[in-house]
Design an enzyme around this catalytic site. Structure first.
Site, PDB file in Angstrom:
ATOM      1  N   LYS A  17     -16.512  22.112 -24.270  1.00 56.71           N
ATOM      2  CA  LYS A  17     -16.048  23.085 -25.375  1.00 56.71           C
ATOM      3  C   LYS A  17     -16.332  21.730 -26.652  1.00 56.71           C
ATOM      4  CE  LYS A  17     -11.696  24.347 -23.571  1.00 56.71           C
ATOM      5  NZ  LYS A  17     -10.564  23.686 -22.945  1.00 56.71           N
ATOM      6  N   HIS A 182      -2.060  14.220 -23.949  1.00 57.57           N
ATOM      7  CA  HIS A 182      -2.091  15.055 -25.181  1.00 57.57           C
ATOM      8  C   HIS A 182      -1.854  14.177 -26.535  1.00 57.57           C
ATOM      9  CE1 HIS A 182      -0.290  18.536 -22.364  1.00 57.57           C
ATOM     10  NE2 HIS A 182      -1.582  18.518 -22.522  1.00 57.57           N
ATOM     11  N   GLY A 214      -0.963  22.734 -19.512  1.00 61.35           N
ATOM     12  CA  GLY A 214      -0.436  21.563 -19.454  1.00 61.35           C
ATOM     13  C   GLY A 214       0.821  21.356 -20.438  1.00 61.35           C
ATOM     14  N   ARG A 243       1.429  22.606 -12.635  1.00 63.25           N
ATOM     15  CA  ARG A 243       1.801  21.244 -12.173  1.00 63.25           C
ATOM     16  C   ARG A 243       3.409  21.258 -12.154  1.00 63.25           C
ATOM     17  NH1 ARG A 243      -1.199  18.693 -16.780  1.00 63.25           N
ATOM     18  NH2 ARG A 243      -3.357  18.713 -16.042  1.00 63.25           N
ATOM     19  N   GLY A 332       0.103  26.926 -26.657  1.00 57.80           N
ATOM     20  CA  GLY A 332       0.166  28.312 -26.324  1.00 57.80           C
ATOM     21  C   GLY A 332       1.569  28.862 -26.104  1.00 57.80           C
ATOM     22  N   ASN A 336       3.728  30.660 -29.275  1.00 53.18           N
ATOM     23  CA  ASN A 336       3.698  31.981 -29.267  1.00 53.18           C
ATOM     24  C   ASN A 336       5.107  32.526 -28.278  1.00 53.18           C
ATOM     25  OD1 ASN A 336       1.184  32.834 -30.384  1.00 53.18           O
ATOM     26  ND2 ASN A 336       0.421  31.407 -28.649  1.00 53.18           N
ATOM     27  N   GLU A 386      -6.214  20.089 -32.089  1.00 51.77           N
ATOM     28  CA  GLU A 386      -6.535  18.876 -31.508  1.00 51.77           C
ATOM     29  C   GLU A 386      -8.013  18.361 -31.856  1.00 51.77           C
ATOM     30  OE1 GLU A 386      -4.797  20.242 -27.649  1.00 51.77           O
ATOM     31  OE2 GLU A 386      -5.098  17.967 -27.003  1.00 51.77           O
TER      32      GLU A 386
HETATM   33  P1  ADP Z   1      -4.243  24.826 -22.426  1.00 50.06           P
HETATM   34  O1  ADP Z   1      -4.806  24.143 -23.840  1.00 50.06           O
HETATM   35  O2  ADP Z   1      -3.408  23.646 -21.943  1.00 50.06           O
HETATM   36  O3  ADP Z   1      -4.952  25.253 -21.461  1.00 50.06           O
HETATM   37  P2  ADP Z   1      -2.891  26.605 -24.193  1.00 50.06           P
HETATM   38  O4  ADP Z   1      -2.271  25.614 -25.383  1.00 50.06           O
HETATM   39  O5  ADP Z   1      -4.154  27.233 -24.766  1.00 50.06           O
HETATM   40  O6  ADP Z   1      -3.401  25.807 -23.093  1.00 50.06           O
HETATM   41  O7  ADP Z   1      -1.810  27.524 -23.802  1.00 50.06           O
HETATM   42  C1  ADP Z   1      -2.161  28.432 -22.778  1.00 50.06           C
HETATM   43  C2  ADP Z   1      -0.801  29.147 -22.466  1.00 50.06           C
HETATM   44  O8  ADP Z   1      -0.217  29.616 -23.454  1.00 50.06           O
HETATM   45  C3  ADP Z   1      -1.072  30.323 -21.442  1.00 50.06           C
HETATM   46  O9  ADP Z   1      -1.269  29.678 -20.069  1.00 50.06           O
HETATM   47  C4  ADP Z   1       0.149  31.233 -21.749  1.00 50.06           C
HETATM   48  O10 ADP Z   1       0.916  30.940 -20.842  1.00 50.06           O
HETATM   49  C5  ADP Z   1       0.669  30.606 -22.937  1.00 50.06           C
HETATM   50  N1  ADP Z   1       0.559  31.900 -23.941  1.00 50.06           N
HETATM   51  C6  ADP Z   1      -0.555  32.182 -24.956  1.00 50.06           C
HETATM   52  N2  ADP Z   1      -0.179  33.215 -25.721  1.00 50.06           N
HETATM   53  C7  ADP Z   1       1.031  33.559 -25.495  1.00 50.06           C
HETATM   54  C8  ADP Z   1       2.025  34.507 -26.114  1.00 50.06           C
HETATM   55  N3  ADP Z   1       1.577  35.220 -26.911  1.00 50.06           N
HETATM   56  N4  ADP Z   1       3.202  34.447 -25.473  1.00 50.06           N
HETATM   57  C9  ADP Z   1       3.495  33.589 -24.273  1.00 50.06           C
HETATM   58  N5  ADP Z   1       2.669  32.681 -23.969  1.00 50.06           N
HETATM   59  C10 ADP Z   1       1.561  32.657 -24.319  1.00 50.06           C
END
Ligand code: ADP
Length: 405
Positions: A17, A182, A214, A243, A332, A336, A386
Site C-alpha cells: 500500500k 498499532h 486487528g 484473532r 473501521g 463507524n 497511520e
Molecule cells: P484493518 O486496517 O485492520 O484491516 P480497518 O480499520 O479498515 O481494518 O477496519 C476494517 C473493519 O471495520 C471491517 O472488517 C469492518 O468490520 C469494520 N467496519 C468498516 N465500516 C464499518 C461500518 N460502517 N460499520 C461497522 N463496521 C465497519
C-alpha cells in the site's frame, strides 16, 4: 528544505500500500495498492488525487520489487515519480522494532541488520517490510529511507506492564515481552484526542481503542503509552476479526496434547480462524450487526463476547491510569460502529462514562465528541491516519538530519 513530498510504503506479505503526501499541508497527492503479489491475478489500483484519475491494472506481479517498480511507473505517469526532486524521503511502516527502536530511524545497513535480527519476532511482517525498504533503496539509493515502527510508541511502557510473569532468564533469552502494535495509530489518535480537548498531550490521560480487523487498546498517560493489549505478537488482547485475543495459554498445550495439533495449525487457528469469524463465521462488524438485528443468536453471542472483552480492557486501563480524561474510538469498527461504542460503555455511568445517543448515532468525518455535554470523561470518535503519522515522523526526522549537516 525544498523537497516536501514523502512517499509512505506499507509492505504486507502479499500487498503493497502506498500514499504520496505533500508535507506543506499534509495533503494526499496519490494513493494506491498492489494486491495478491506473487499470484497471477495481482491487481494494482492507483489514484492520483491531483487529477482524480484512477487506474487499475491486473496481471502477474511477481514480487515486491516488481510491485514497487509498477507503482513508481504509475506515479511517474502523473508527474509524481520517484525521480522527482520534490521527493524528500520514503517512510516505511515496519511492524516489529523490538526493544531497540524507540523512535523512527533513518535506514542504513545497521538498521537493516537490526530489523532482520527481529524477524523471529515477526516472521510474516518484518521480511515483507525489509523487501520494501531494500527495493526502494535500490530504486533511489540517494534518497533517505525512514523506518517507522509499529512498536515504538509502546516502548515507554514500564517493566511492570511490559514483562510477562514467566521465568526471567527464559523470557530474556527469547526476547519475550509485551511489545504492542498499532503504535503509530495510538500515537496519532492520543495526540488528536488531546487536540480535540483543547489541551497539550502531556496534560491528558487517554484510553485509545483501535478497533479494526486487528484490534488493540492502549492506556496513554500524558502522551506516553503505559500499557497496551497486544503483546509479543498482535495475537493478545481484544477479540478481533480473525484473532482470538486473550486465551488461557494452556489452551495451546491442550490442543497439542489432546488434539495433536501442530504449532502451525494452532497458529492458523488462533490468528486466522478465531475471533469474530471463529465465533460466528463473519468478521465484518456490519454483517454481524445486520445478523444481530435479524435475531441471529450466533452473531449475538459473538458480538457479546467482543463487547465483554472490550469492556474488561476499558475497566483495566481506567484502573491503570487512575484518572481518565478521554476514551477515543478509532479504526473501521471504532469509527463507524455506533452500536459497539454504545454497548462497550453501557453500565459504566458510575465511572463517568456514557455516550449521548444522538451524537453517537450521527455520522461525521473528523474527530468528534459523542459523550453528553459536561461528562466527566470525554468519549470521542477520532479517525486514525497511520500514513499521515508515518509521513510526519519521516519528514521530521529527515528535516532534522538536514539541519544538522
Ligand atoms: P484493518 O486496517 O485492520 O484491516 P480497518 O480499520 O479498515 O481494518 O477496519 C476494517 C473493519 O471495520 C471491517 O472488517 C469492518 O468490520 C469494520 N467496519 C468498516 N465500516 C464499518 C461500518 N460502517 N460499520 C461497522 N463496521 C465497519
Amino acid at each position: 528544505m525544498t523537497a516536501t513530498r514523502v512517499l509512505v510504503l506499507n509492505s504486507g506479505s502479499s500487498s503493497l500500500k502506498y500514499q504520496l503526501l505533500d508535507m506543506r499541508d499534509s495533503s494526499r497527492l496519490a494513493t494506491g495498492l498492489v494486491e495478491r503479489i506473487g499470484e497471477r491475478t495481482s491487481r494494482l489500483k492507483h489514484t492520483a488525487l491531483t487529477t482524480g484519475a484512477t487506474r487499475e491494472t491486473t496481471g502477474p506481479v511477481t514480487d515486491h520489487a516488481a510491485a514497487l517498480k509498477a507503482v513508481a511507473e504509475e506515479l511517474g505517469r502523473d508527474g509524481l515519480g520517484l525521480d522527482s526532486p520534490e521527493l524528500a524521503a520514503i517512510g516505511h511502516r515496519v511492524v516489529h522494532g523490538g526493544s531497540s527502536f524507540t523512535e523512527p530511524a533513518i535506514v542504513d545497513d545497521a538498521v537493516l541488520a537490526e530489523i532482520e535480527r527481529l524477524v523471529p519476532l515477526a516472521p510474516l511482517h518484518n521480511p515483507a517490510n525489509l523487501t520494501g525498504i531494500r527495493t526502494a533503496r535500490s530504486l533511489r539509493p540517494d534518497l533517505p529511507q525512514v523506518a517507522v515502527f509499529d512498536t515504538a510508541f509502546h516502548t515507554t511502557m514500564p517493566e511492570s506492564a511490559a514483562r510477562y510473569a514467566i521465568d526471567v532468564s527464559t523470557a530474556d533469552e527469547y526476547r519475550i515481552r509485551r511489545y504492542g502494535f498499532h503504535g503509530t495509530s495510538h500515537a496519532y489518535v492520543s495526540r488528536e484526542t488531546a487536540k480535540l480537548l483543547g489541551k497539550a498531550p502531556q496534560d491528558v490521560n487517554v484510553i485509545v481503542l483501535h478497533l479494526g480487523n486487528g484490534a488493540s487498546a492502549s492506556a496513554v498517560r500524558g502522551g506516553r503509552c503505559v500499557d497496551t493489549s497486544m503483546g509479543l505478537t498482535p495475537l493478545e488482547g481484544l477479540v478481533m476479526g480473525t484473532r482470538s485475543g486473550d486465551v488461557d495459554p494452556a489452551v495451546i498445550l491442550h490442543l497439542a496434547r489432546v488434539g495433536g495439533m501442530s504449532t502451525d495449525e494452532t497458529d492458523t487457528l488462533l490468528n486466522k480462524k478465531s475471533g469474530l469469524i471463529g465465533l460466528c463465521g463473519d468478521n465484518d462488524m456490519r454483517e454481524i450487526r445486520r445478523r444481530v438485528d435479524e435475531g441471529d443468536e450466533q452473531a449475538r453471542l459473538a458480538f457479546d463476547i467482543y463487547i465483554h472483552r472490550l469492556k474488561k480492557y476499558i475497566g483495566a486501563y481506567y484502573a491503570v491510569l487512575g484518572r481518565v480524561d478521554a476514551i477515543a474510538f478509532t479504526a473501521g469498527v471504532g469509527e463507524n460502529a455506533a452500536a459497539v461504542r454504545e454497548a462497550a460503555l453501557a453500565g459504566l455511568e458510575e465511572l463517568g462514562l456514557a455516550v449521548d445517543a444522538g451524537l453517537n448515532a450521527a455520522r461525521g468525518d473528523g474527530a468528534r465528541i459523542v459523550s453528553p455535554e459536561g461528562a466527566r470523561v470525554t468519549v470521542a470518535v477520532v479517525p486514525t491516519d497511520e500514513e499521515l503519522e508515518i509521513a510526519t515522523q519521516t519528514y521530521a526526522l529527515v528535516g532534522a538530519s538536514h539541519d544538522l549537516t
